[in-house]
Design a protein around this motif. Sequence first.
Motif, PDB file in Angstrom:
ATOM      1  N   THR A  27      -1.711  28.859 -51.663  1.00 19.83           N
ATOM      2  CA  THR A  27      -1.038  27.927 -52.390  1.00 19.83           C
ATOM      3  C   THR A  27      -1.159  28.485 -53.807  1.00 19.83           C
ATOM      4  OG1 THR A  27      -1.425  26.006 -51.097  1.00 19.83           O
ATOM      5  CG2 THR A  27      -0.767  25.712 -53.361  1.00 19.83           C
ATOM      6  N   GLN A  82       4.859  23.123 -34.793  1.00 13.65           N
ATOM      7  CA  GLN A  82       5.806  24.023 -35.633  1.00 13.65           C
ATOM      8  C   GLN A  82       6.775  24.455 -34.775  1.00 13.65           C
ATOM      9  OE1 GLN A  82       4.229  26.291 -38.852  1.00 13.65           O
ATOM     10  NE2 GLN A  82       2.159  25.740 -38.577  1.00 13.65           N
ATOM     11  N   GLN A  99       8.843  17.066 -51.652  1.00  8.83           N
ATOM     12  CA  GLN A  99       7.259  16.760 -51.427  1.00  8.83           C
ATOM     13  C   GLN A  99       6.755  17.656 -50.183  1.00  8.83           C
ATOM     14  OE1 GLN A  99       5.566  14.785 -53.594  1.00  8.83           O
ATOM     15  NE2 GLN A  99       7.747  15.100 -54.537  1.00  8.83           N
ATOM     16  N   TRP A 100       7.598  18.140 -49.323  1.00 10.67           N
ATOM     17  CA  TRP A 100       7.240  19.123 -48.266  1.00 10.67           C
ATOM     18  C   TRP A 100       6.876  20.227 -48.794  1.00 10.67           C
ATOM     19  CZ3 TRP A 100       9.704  23.452 -46.133  1.00 10.67           C
ATOM     20  CH2 TRP A 100      11.014  23.683 -46.751  1.00 10.67           C
ATOM     21  N   TRP A 101       6.949  20.618 -49.959  1.00  8.76           N
ATOM     22  CA  TRP A 101       6.926  22.039 -50.457  1.00  8.76           C
ATOM     23  C   TRP A 101       5.254  22.502 -50.647  1.00  8.76           C
ATOM     24  CZ3 TRP A 101      10.749  23.103 -55.127  1.00  8.76           C
ATOM     25  CH2 TRP A 101      12.154  23.044 -54.631  1.00  8.76           C
ATOM     26  N   GLN A 125       3.021  20.859 -48.519  1.00  8.72           N
ATOM     27  CA  GLN A 125       2.480  20.725 -47.060  1.00  8.72           C
ATOM     28  C   GLN A 125       1.744  21.787 -46.373  1.00  8.72           C
ATOM     29  OE1 GLN A 125       5.177  20.153 -43.477  1.00  8.72           O
ATOM     30  NE2 GLN A 125       4.703  17.941 -43.777  1.00  8.72           N
ATOM     31  N   LYS A 126       0.634  21.502 -45.721  1.00  8.66           N
ATOM     32  CA  LYS A 126      -0.042  22.372 -45.102  1.00  8.66           C
ATOM     33  C   LYS A 126       0.507  22.632 -43.773  1.00  8.66           C
ATOM     34  CE  LYS A 126      -4.451  21.385 -47.562  1.00  8.66           C
ATOM     35  NZ  LYS A 126      -5.836  20.991 -47.682  1.00  8.66           N
ATOM     36  N   ARG A 145       9.784  23.249 -40.492  1.00  5.47           N
ATOM     37  CA  ARG A 145      11.032  22.620 -40.469  1.00  5.47           C
ATOM     38  C   ARG A 145      12.310  23.341 -40.056  1.00  5.47           C
ATOM     39  NH1 ARG A 145      10.475  18.080 -44.481  1.00  5.47           N
ATOM     40  NH2 ARG A 145      12.724  18.243 -44.952  1.00  5.47           N
ATOM     41  N   GLN A 201       1.256  22.470 -40.146  1.00  6.92           N
ATOM     42  CA  GLN A 201       1.146  21.312 -39.198  1.00  6.92           C
ATOM     43  C   GLN A 201       0.753  22.052 -37.802  1.00  6.92           C
ATOM     44  OE1 GLN A 201       1.622  18.174 -40.623  1.00  6.92           O
ATOM     45  NE2 GLN A 201       1.366  19.530 -42.326  1.00  6.92           N
ATOM     46  N   GLU A 205      -4.760  28.484 -46.143  1.00  5.20           N
ATOM     47  CA  GLU A 205      -3.602  28.165 -46.860  1.00  5.20           C
ATOM     48  C   GLU A 205      -3.494  28.830 -48.241  1.00  5.20           C
ATOM     49  OE1 GLU A 205      -1.272  25.953 -46.160  1.00  5.20           O
ATOM     50  OE2 GLU A 205      -2.437  25.096 -44.427  1.00  5.20           O
ATOM     51  N   THR A 243       2.405  28.204 -48.359  1.00  2.00           N
ATOM     52  CA  THR A 243       3.185  26.948 -48.640  1.00  2.00           C
ATOM     53  C   THR A 243       4.586  27.300 -49.576  1.00  2.00           C
ATOM     54  OG1 THR A 243       2.132  26.582 -50.773  1.00  2.00           O
ATOM     55  CG2 THR A 243       1.100  25.471 -48.768  1.00  2.00           C
TER      56      THR A 243
END
Length: 352
Positions: free
Chosen positions: A238, A141, A131-133, A135-136, A206, A138, A236, A290
């Motif tokens: 994506t 960091q 699900q974090w794939w 993610q915009k 992460r 943050q 972003e 992303t």
Amino acid sequence: MDSLLQGPRGRRLCLELAMELDQDIRIAVFHLGYNLDPGAGRSRRMLTMDPLGEAPPPLPEPTMDELAGLITSLDLNGITNQLVHYALQRAVDTARYWQEPEGEDFLAATEEITVPLARVAESLAYSPTTQWWVQKAQPGQWAIDWRSADDPTPLPRDPQHTLAEWGRKERAQEIRAAKERPKNPHANFSGEWWSIPHGLIHTVARIPEGLSLVEDSLGWEEATVIPVAGTGRILEITTEEDWINLCRAFPLEVTASRRHDWFRTTGRHGRWVIPDWEQAATEWDAVHLTVTGYLSLAGRALPVSEDTSTVIAGWDLGTTFWLNDVVRETEEPRQHWHGPHNEDQWVLVSGA
């Protein structure tokens, strides 16, 4: 997650995960990937010996249909976070933009294998671990300094100077390559293949994942992880339209300097551009790729115009590049991580 199978890194991820789940798939990919590898019999050789040191008679090789059947019947209930991370790491480790893809990448791109891999891609779409794939970027960091805590250094500043120097170097290199390198894309020439600027602050959301998901890694075993906070106008990346529109708005011609490397990695011959990052900084403070964007886009020849394309190359997944001076180190402690030699696991040493 349908977009996973559009990109070479996404397809490789799905293939690697299938191999982790079934040893018969691994064996079949080993043989079929070898046969498709551009270096088969030269830079890549297959050696088999029996216990007496003699070459045994060749075994029947698996077929594409047999591999497709194995993937189609694969039990996907065994997917774990650890297996997904390892497959993702392998997809990143095997990215290369200066030579032909590996045979496994050619294998994953065939229709016979891409179709059954759709089951693997679909299972990843519903997995909590992915699900974090999407993610915009943050606000908080981590910047990674590949040195130990005993060698502290402040974060780089003055991105305008860095980008000006980068732009000057790229333009000079393009002029020199146009004079000195042949236009034949098959010629044995190599040089710059990145589409990103070096020397800027770049961050990940992460840790420790960001320590092992690094393209063209130099095998670092020490890392200082620096907590940062940044905000501003963040683009972003994506979809392919995100990157293409950036290249159309701020194009920088790199045909002569990238022609040979990017022909080898994409098979395309023609004009190439990347974003002019110095000019992009007038509109954007940062650009974030992303994880899904990386998996579906990196390594592809993306069309910018009728005769011009671009490639995302050398940009680690989930990474934010800061084009303007809008990011700062926070008061949280820096962390020191150690990655034991030939091991995949990074260990926190201090700073938690």
